[in-house]
Write a protein that holds these residues in place. Sequence first.
Motif, PDB file in Angstrom:
ATOM      1  N   ASN A  50       0.804  -1.223   0.000  1.00 28.50           N
ATOM      2  CA  ASN A  50       0.000   0.000   0.000  1.00 28.50           C
ATOM      3  C   ASN A  50       0.843   1.282   0.000  1.00 28.50           C
ATOM      4  OD1 ASN A  50      -2.637   1.072   0.005  1.00 28.50           O
ATOM      5  ND2 ASN A  50      -2.508   1.481   2.200  1.00 28.50           N
ATOM      6  N   GLY A  51       1.849   1.325  -0.860  1.00 26.61           N
ATOM      7  CA  GLY A  51       2.636   2.561  -1.018  1.00 26.61           C
ATOM      8  C   GLY A  51       3.845   2.720  -0.120  1.00 26.61           C
ATOM      9  N   GLU A  52       4.162   1.739   0.732  1.00 25.67           N
ATOM     10  CA  GLU A  52       5.300   1.910   1.651  1.00 25.67           C
ATOM     11  C   GLU A  52       6.622   1.861   0.878  1.00 25.67           C
ATOM     12  OE1 GLU A  52       3.929  -1.395   1.694  1.00 25.67           O
ATOM     13  OE2 GLU A  52       2.050  -0.542   2.393  1.00 25.67           O
ATOM     14  N   LYS A  53       7.498   2.792   1.179  1.00 29.25           N
ATOM     15  CA  LYS A  53       8.809   2.848   0.505  1.00 29.25           C
ATOM     16  C   LYS A  53       9.609   1.572   0.769  1.00 29.25           C
ATOM     17  CE  LYS A  53      10.555   6.644  -1.018  1.00 29.25           C
ATOM     18  NZ  LYS A  53      10.789   8.040  -1.015  1.00 29.25           N
ATOM     19  N   LYS A  54       9.600   1.124   2.022  1.00 29.03           N
ATOM     20  CA  LYS A  54      10.360  -0.068   2.399  1.00 29.03           C
ATOM     21  C   LYS A  54       9.902  -1.316   1.621  1.00 29.03           C
ATOM     22  CE  LYS A  54      13.446  -0.026   5.932  1.00 29.03           C
ATOM     23  NZ  LYS A  54      14.166   1.050   5.287  1.00 29.03           N
ATOM     24  N   SER A  55       8.612  -1.391   1.334  1.00 27.05           N
ATOM     25  CA  SER A  55       8.100  -2.551   0.592  1.00 27.05           C
ATOM     26  C   SER A  55       8.635  -2.537  -0.840  1.00 27.05           C
ATOM     27  CB  SER A  55       6.572  -2.574   0.585  1.00 27.05           C
ATOM     28  OG  SER A  55       6.093  -2.674   1.902  1.00 27.05           O
ATOM     29  N   HIS A  56       8.739  -1.328  -1.443  1.00 27.58           N
ATOM     30  CA  HIS A  56       9.330  -1.245  -2.787  1.00 27.58           C
ATOM     31  C   HIS A  56      10.780  -1.738  -2.748  1.00 27.58           C
ATOM     32  CE1 HIS A  56       6.248   0.406  -5.331  1.00 27.58           C
ATOM     33  NE2 HIS A  56       6.004   1.394  -4.512  1.00 27.58           N
ATOM     34  N   GLU A  57      11.490  -1.332  -1.704  1.00 28.65           N
ATOM     35  CA  GLU A  57      12.900  -1.744  -1.594  1.00 28.65           C
ATOM     36  C   GLU A  57      13.000  -3.266  -1.570  1.00 28.65           C
ATOM     37  OE1 GLU A  57      14.123   2.148   1.060  1.00 28.65           O
ATOM     38  OE2 GLU A  57      14.661   0.166   1.843  1.00 28.65           O
ATOM     39  N   GLY A  58      12.170  -3.894  -0.757  1.00 26.73           N
ATOM     40  CA  GLY A  58      12.190  -5.358  -0.636  1.00 26.73           C
ATOM     41  C   GLY A  58      11.777  -6.029  -1.936  1.00 26.73           C
ATOM     42  N   PHE A  59      10.739  -5.500  -2.567  1.00 28.11           N
ATOM     43  CA  PHE A  59      10.244  -6.103  -3.806  1.00 28.11           C
ATOM     44  C   PHE A  59      11.289  -5.962  -4.921  1.00 28.11           C
ATOM     45  CE2 PHE A  59       7.411  -6.223  -7.604  1.00 28.11           C
ATOM     46  CZ  PHE A  59       6.958  -7.519  -7.422  1.00 28.11           C
ATOM     47  N   LEU A  60      11.946  -4.787  -4.962  1.00 26.11           N
ATOM     48  CA  LEU A  60      12.978  -4.575  -5.990  1.00 26.11           C
ATOM     49  C   LEU A  60      14.149  -5.543  -5.819  1.00 26.11           C
ATOM     50  CD1 LEU A  60      12.703  -0.733  -6.258  1.00 26.11           C
ATOM     51  CD2 LEU A  60      12.726  -2.279  -8.230  1.00 26.11           C
ATOM     52  N   LYS A  61      14.437  -5.916  -4.583  1.00 30.63           N
ATOM     53  CA  LYS A  61      15.494  -6.911  -4.359  1.00 30.63           C
ATOM     54  C   LYS A  61      15.113  -8.224  -5.035  1.00 30.63           C
ATOM     55  CE  LYS A  61      17.631  -5.405  -0.115  1.00 30.63           C
ATOM     56  NZ  LYS A  61      17.413  -5.364   1.301  1.00 30.63           N
ATOM     57  N   LEU A  62      13.856  -8.612  -4.896  1.00 32.09           N
ATOM     58  CA  LEU A  62      13.392  -9.853  -5.544  1.00 32.09           C
ATOM     59  C   LEU A  62      13.495  -9.737  -7.069  1.00 32.09           C
ATOM     60  CD1 LEU A  62      10.184 -10.898  -3.544  1.00 32.09           C
ATOM     61  CD2 LEU A  62      12.469 -11.868  -3.391  1.00 32.09           C
ATOM     62  N   LEU A  63      13.063  -8.588  -7.604  1.00 26.82           N
ATOM     63  CA  LEU A  63      13.120  -8.389  -9.059  1.00 26.82           C
ATOM     64  C   LEU A  63      14.572  -8.447  -9.541  1.00 26.82           C
ATOM     65  CD1 LEU A  63      10.580  -5.487  -9.790  1.00 26.82           C
ATOM     66  CD2 LEU A  63      10.193  -7.918  -9.901  1.00 26.82           C
ATOM     67  N   ASN A  64      15.465  -7.780  -8.798  1.00 25.69           N
ATOM     68  CA  ASN A  64      16.865  -7.753  -9.216  1.00 25.69           C
ATOM     69  C   ASN A  64      17.508  -9.131  -9.166  1.00 25.69           C
ATOM     70  OD1 ASN A  64      17.696  -5.118 -10.107  1.00 25.69           O
ATOM     71  ND2 ASN A  64      17.088  -4.423  -8.071  1.00 25.69           N
ATOM     72  N   SER A  65      17.129  -9.922  -8.158  1.00 25.81           N
ATOM     73  CA  SER A  65      17.758 -11.248  -8.101  1.00 25.81           C
ATOM     74  C   SER A  65      17.218 -12.134  -9.233  1.00 25.81           C
ATOM     75  CB  SER A  65      17.607 -11.892  -6.725  1.00 25.81           C
ATOM     76  OG  SER A  65      16.370 -12.504  -6.593  1.00 25.81           O
ATOM     77  N   LEU A  66      15.989 -11.918  -9.633  1.00 22.64           N
ATOM     78  CA  LEU A  66      15.451 -12.679 -10.779  1.00 22.64           C
ATOM     79  C   LEU A  66      16.129 -12.222 -12.078  1.00 22.64           C
ATOM     80  CD1 LEU A  66      13.303 -14.860 -11.374  1.00 22.64           C
ATOM     81  CD2 LEU A  66      11.674 -13.038 -11.848  1.00 22.64           C
ATOM     82  N   LYS A  67      16.349 -10.924 -12.155  1.00 20.92           N
ATOM     83  CA  LYS A  67      17.054 -10.351 -13.319  1.00 20.92           C
ATOM     84  C   LYS A  67      18.464 -10.944 -13.401  1.00 20.92           C
ATOM     85  CE  LYS A  67      18.690  -5.881 -14.829  1.00 20.92           C
ATOM     86  NZ  LYS A  67      19.476  -4.970 -14.013  1.00 20.92           N
ATOM     87  N   ASP A  68      19.113 -11.076 -12.256  1.00 18.91           N
ATOM     88  CA  ASP A  68      20.468 -11.661 -12.234  1.00 18.91           C
ATOM     89  C   ASP A  68      20.474 -13.117 -12.689  1.00 18.91           C
ATOM     90  OD1 ASP A  68      21.352  -9.255 -11.358  1.00 18.91           O
ATOM     91  OD2 ASP A  68      21.517  -9.827  -9.244  1.00 18.91           O
ATOM     92  N   HIS A  69      19.304 -13.740 -12.660  1.00 20.47           N
ATOM     93  CA  HIS A  69      19.186 -15.111 -13.172  1.00 20.47           C
ATOM     94  C   HIS A  69      18.873 -15.114 -14.672  1.00 20.47           C
ATOM     95  CE1 HIS A  69      19.392 -16.821  -9.189  1.00 20.47           C
ATOM     96  NE2 HIS A  69      19.324 -18.023  -9.744  1.00 20.47           N
TER      97      HIS A  69
END
Length: 454
Positions: free
Chosen positions: A69-88
Amino acid sequence: MKETKFYLIADPHYFASELGCSGDEYEDFMHYEQKCFAETENINKSVFDFLKKADESDILLIAGDLIFNGEKKSHEGFLKLLNSLKDHGKKIYVVTADHDFKRNAGDTFAFGENGRYSPEHTTRDELTKLYADFGFGDAIAIDKEHLSYVAQISDNVRLLALNCDLKENGKYYFYPEQIEWIKEQTAKAREDGQIMFAMCHYPIIPGQPLFSLISPMIIRDAHKFASFLADEGVHMIFTGHMHNQSINVITTENGNKLYDITTGSIIADPAVIRHITIKDENTVEIKSIPTPDFEWDTEGKTCKEYLSDMFDRMIVNVLTDMRDDTQRMMNKFHLEDKGATKKILGIAGKFICSVKVGTLAKLLFIKCHKSIKKMRVLDYATELVRGAFEGNQTFKEGTPKGDVFVALLRRIRFILKKIDVKGWDGKKADLYDILKNTAGNYDIDDYNATLILK
Ligand SMILES: [Fe+2]
Ligand SMILES: [Fe+2]
């Protein structure tokens, strides 16, 4: 042409657990919730682990409501998941939606040690930058104002990633200048001999017929926009938002089709990952994979069972509160106690919670198969509502539960006919038909289907 394959998820609603999700206020909030909260981090991790290993495609599309629901910290966590998938070696394309930003600092919420509070929020302007590596960055065309873009996802397939996250009079809508931009992009795709399909968080065709009557559930001029896309040569759009699973189609006056493939959230029942194969310019195969199990004390339940029980608990809480705590239930749905509303709801609640399907059928002179006579109306109603969200609804004519429902509709058909409401196409809605088709799925399989686009 070579086939194009991709995975798609919707409404991952990642919440950074470190912000806080426990305590009495949290429990109170979850009383009427259909989607997970504390569990979202772990469910997302298990989905991304699955996608890392999934070898049928290296492309993933995400249809909005990326975080809770718009939390900055949640974007940070979600982006970590996206980046690790990108690294794959995976390529990811996202669209954002109104849960991904907040206008005001006080609009976010979490439940810390001292109860409910507002963690730091993300603004809408930050989103293109945050997700630059996941669609916006290497787009071949971009409409920054409306957070929309076009991406070349394979040699002959283009993704039209759309956003309409701003509301007017309670409805999401596409701006006229955005429609002009879409027109330019569809013309260009035709000129270049490209297949173009769209993705947007908000469904264009109502996921279930009943949703078409509930104003906030459909975008403004949805029918007109669906026809516009189909006539522009876009025959398929992937959406989310309602957390329901459905595939619907319309054919325009010019004979063009648009399919709207709505995918359920991965953190709420029915919890599904789609796998799509564009076989050629006319044939698309849709498959659905259940969200994998996740690390959590689910008391031995699979992810699907856990989330489906959560859905049932929400409906049961609403219906039993109608009887036992009518005011709490009315507060939740912003119902005013006009006239005898509270009294009527209380009586309806008592009836639903105590009466059996067999008794109800008897009262209405309806035939009822013996296998469901002893079923509580409460359980019958819960399953009926859950079915509308899960898709491939089973309350169809020819089944014990469906026969009771259709017979009941026939009993009240004369009343339904008198109710003058407009459907999403602006014509008078046929309530009998709408309710029948919401309880039972009589057309395209909502999970696995081969779509013929033209
Ligand atoms: Fe959502
Ligand atoms: Fe949404």
